[in-house]
Design an enzyme around this catalytic site. Structure first.
Site, PDB file in Angstrom:
ATOM      1  N   GLU A  60      -8.472  -1.551   4.057  1.00 17.69           N
ATOM      2  CA  GLU A  60      -8.091  -1.451   2.825  1.00 17.69           C
ATOM      3  C   GLU A  60      -7.207  -2.601   2.360  1.00 17.69           C
ATOM      4  O   GLU A  60      -7.471  -3.273   1.292  1.00 17.69           O
ATOM      5  CB  GLU A  60      -7.122  -0.058   2.933  1.00 17.69           C
ATOM      6  CG  GLU A  60      -7.366   0.832   1.811  1.00 17.69           C
ATOM      7  CD  GLU A  60      -6.806   2.113   1.937  1.00 17.69           C
ATOM      8  OE1 GLU A  60      -5.650   2.175   2.698  1.00 17.69           O
ATOM      9  OE2 GLU A  60      -7.453   3.076   1.728  1.00 17.69           O
ATOM     10  N   ASN A 107       1.010  -1.276  -0.253  1.00 14.66           N
ATOM     11  CA  ASN A 107      -0.062  -0.008  -0.023  1.00 14.66           C
ATOM     12  C   ASN A 107       0.842   1.199   0.049  1.00 14.66           C
ATOM     13  O   ASN A 107       1.388   1.549   0.841  1.00 14.66           O
ATOM     14  CB  ASN A 107      -0.760  -0.083   1.246  1.00 14.66           C
ATOM     15  CG  ASN A 107      -1.901   0.945   1.466  1.00 14.66           C
ATOM     16  OD1 ASN A 107      -1.958   2.181   0.578  1.00 14.66           O
ATOM     17  ND2 ASN A 107      -2.878   0.804   1.948  1.00 14.66           N
ATOM     18  N   ARG A 119      -3.869  19.084   3.326  1.00 11.58           N
ATOM     19  CA  ARG A 119      -4.443  19.427   2.427  1.00 11.58           C
ATOM     20  C   ARG A 119      -5.862  20.352   2.744  1.00 11.58           C
ATOM     21  O   ARG A 119      -6.365  19.707   3.787  1.00 11.58           O
ATOM     22  CB  ARG A 119      -4.933  18.285   1.161  1.00 11.58           C
ATOM     23  CG  ARG A 119      -3.964  17.518   0.617  1.00 11.58           C
ATOM     24  CD  ARG A 119      -4.047  16.464  -0.223  1.00 11.58           C
ATOM     25  NE  ARG A 119      -3.721  15.065   0.749  1.00 11.58           N
ATOM     26  CZ  ARG A 119      -4.334  14.001   0.630  1.00 11.58           C
ATOM     27  NH1 ARG A 119      -5.095  13.855  -0.396  1.00 11.58           N
ATOM     28  NH2 ARG A 119      -3.703  12.784   0.968  1.00 11.58           N
ATOM     29  N   HIS A 133     -10.258   6.534  -2.254  1.00 10.06           N
ATOM     30  CA  HIS A 133     -10.435   5.823  -0.987  1.00 10.06           C
ATOM     31  C   HIS A 133     -11.527   4.730  -1.331  1.00 10.06           C
ATOM     32  O   HIS A 133     -12.363   4.427  -0.487  1.00 10.06           O
ATOM     33  CB  HIS A 133     -10.718   6.734   0.186  1.00 10.06           C
ATOM     34  CG  HIS A 133     -10.023   7.736   0.798  1.00 10.06           C
ATOM     35  ND1 HIS A 133     -10.073   9.148   0.952  1.00 10.06           N
ATOM     36  CD2 HIS A 133      -8.470   7.472   0.919  1.00 10.06           C
ATOM     37  CE1 HIS A 133      -8.949   9.532   1.461  1.00 10.06           C
ATOM     38  NE2 HIS A 133      -8.281   8.712   1.657  1.00 10.06           N
ATOM     39  N   ARG A 163      -2.098  -1.583  -3.986  1.00 15.00           N
ATOM     40  CA  ARG A 163      -3.138  -0.328  -4.045  1.00 15.00           C
ATOM     41  C   ARG A 163      -2.637   0.672  -4.729  1.00 15.00           C
ATOM     42  O   ARG A 163      -1.489   1.324  -4.781  1.00 15.00           O
ATOM     43  CB  ARG A 163      -3.432   0.294  -2.602  1.00 15.00           C
ATOM     44  CG  ARG A 163      -4.170   1.363  -2.653  1.00 15.00           C
ATOM     45  CD  ARG A 163      -4.113   2.139  -1.164  1.00 15.00           C
ATOM     46  NE  ARG A 163      -4.909   3.524  -1.325  1.00 15.00           N
ATOM     47  CZ  ARG A 163      -4.124   4.643  -1.051  1.00 15.00           C
ATOM     48  NH1 ARG A 163      -3.145   4.427  -0.014  1.00 15.00           N
ATOM     49  NH2 ARG A 163      -4.907   5.538  -0.898  1.00 15.00           N
TER      50      ARG A 163
END
Ligand code: ADP
Length: 405
Positions: free
Chosen positions: A390, A7, A247, A186, A98
């Site tokens: 995930e 990932n 962000r 996501h 991922r």
């Protein structure tokens, strides 16, 4: 089968090893082994642990070009003491990656071929930090585990079902024709959370309208109707949407034009400000980590308090927007680092969602250990806290895809 998941983020490289049957259940399995590399400037930290409780930790100073060898060293800890978990690399059946951005053409989990790698590289122009790290992971895995199948799973894939009114930017139509559209991210965890929420509530996913709030270092919301994404807060890149660690999310694009004209800001400077110096860090001046922001706010640091307030305000307006896209909401899910751990964020966010019929039980909220429901029995909307999965979701896609090989 043993499945290794990589990932890759812009400043972290996480990895986990899972053992899954060829027809895995919907119940996440804990990893047999986990590794995490983190880079902060030229400082690198490595943390590895296995299911037997053995750990390996190291710190080093490295240049960005050395990250590949750091990744290889981390993966070798799979068969090196003290965290040895397998005999050697041949025990790994498949490696799952991922990949943050699939661009306009890649959305289904897919076996990595030279063509797929080329397509991922082409999308790097849109998501340079993330996709380049994903490709590096693929290259290293090819060297360490030659001839083993590799699978790419895309964070954008789940949002492929967004209707055009949600996916197309109201700029010139030519943008859309060039692939400039809202993709959303996501998706791997949003999809998992929708299914997990349905199971927790004893309903079919097909009968539910769910808002999934993934609140980690990056944050995004997804509006999920009958198991399909119909809207999300991130867009062409992971810069759009709610406030995040570094962000800012939604800002008036006119600000960027102003900075270019008034300050002669370059593309690289704007990129740096938007990706690394905004959000919780930019406003608080303290940290991008919600824990530090909360601690400073508790000591009456005004900018930390403002950062928290903006974070919650943007989350509330984002949830309301997703509810409008869905035309109602049955369940709201909080997931990922902040969503799972911060009772303060959940409490403050839900406090203004009474108009949707949201009512949380403060006792359950403050003690929440995911996966758990924190709404009262009178609440018109179920509020759930769900552990992000995930990596396990990627491993399951790998098992599904390679079952017939
Ligand atoms: P990533 O997006 O890198 O996968 P995570 O999902 O692990 O990130 O989330 C990381 C963030 O979770 C941290 O930056 C921190 O702000 C937040 N976090 C973790 N634990 C807590 C906590 N107890 N309270 C508040 N925030 C937390």
């Amino acid at each position: 089968m043993k499945i290794l998941v990589l990932n890759s983020g812009s400043s972290t490289q996480k990895s986990a090893l899972f053992e899954l049957g060829s027809d895995p259940s919907d119940q996440p399995a804990p990893p047999l082994w986990e590794g995490k590399l983190e880079w902060d400037g030229d400082k690198e930290t490595l943390a590895v642990k296995n299911a037997n409780g053995k750990k390996f930790n190291a710190e080093a100073v490295v240049q960005p070009k050395d990250r590949r060898s750091s990744l290889a060293k981390m993966l070798q800890k799979l068969w090196q003491p003290p965290t040895q978990t397998i005999r050697d690399g041949s025990e790994i059946a498949v490696i799952g990656h991922r990949i943050v951005h699939g661009g306009p053409n890649l959305y289904q989990p897919t076996i990595v071929t030279p063509e797929v790698k080329q397509a991922i590289a082409e999308v790097s122009a849109i998501a340079p930090l993330h996709n380049k790290a994903g490709l590096q992971g693929i290259e290293i895995a090819e060297k360490l585990f030659p001839r083993k199948p590799q699978v790419a799973v895309f964070d954008t894939g789940f949002h492929r079902t967004m209707p055009p009114c949600a996916a197309v930017y109201p700029g010139p139509y030519e943008w859309f024709e060039r692939g400039i559209r809202r993709y959303g991210f996501h998706g791997i965890n949003h999809e998992y959370c929708a299914h997990r929420a349905a199971r927790m509530l004893g309903h079919e996913t097909s009968s539910l309208k769910i808002i999934s709030c993934h609140l980690g270092n990056g944050c995004s919301l997804a509006a999920i109707d009958a198991g399909k994404s119909v809207d999300t807060t991130m867009g062409f890149t992971p810069l759009e949407g709610v406030m995040m660690g570094t962000r800012g999310g939604w800002v008036d694009p006119g600000i960027l034009l102003h900075l270019m004209r008034a300050d002669h800001a370059s593309v690289d400077q704007l990129d740096d400000v938007l990706n690394r110096h905004s959000g919780l860090l930019g406003i608080s001046g303290v940290s991008s980590d919600m824990r530090d922001v909360l601690e400073a706010a508790g000591k009456n640091n005004e900018r930390a308090k403002l950062a928290f307030d903006i974070f919650v305000h943007r989350l509330q307006t984002g949830i309301a927007a997703m509810a409008a896209s869905l035309g109602g909401v049955d369940a709201i899910v909080f997931t990922a680092g902040i969503g799972e751990n911060s009772a303060e964020v959940r409490r403050a966010t839900c406090a203004r969602l009474g108009f949707l019929g949201v009512q949380i039980d403060e006792g359950k909220n403050s003690l929440a250990k995911p996966d758990v429901e924190i709404s009262t029995s009178k609440s018109a909307v179920h509020v759930l806290v769900i552990c992000a999965q995930e990596d396990w979701s990627i491993a399951r896609e790998c098992a599904r895809l390679t079952r017939t090989m």
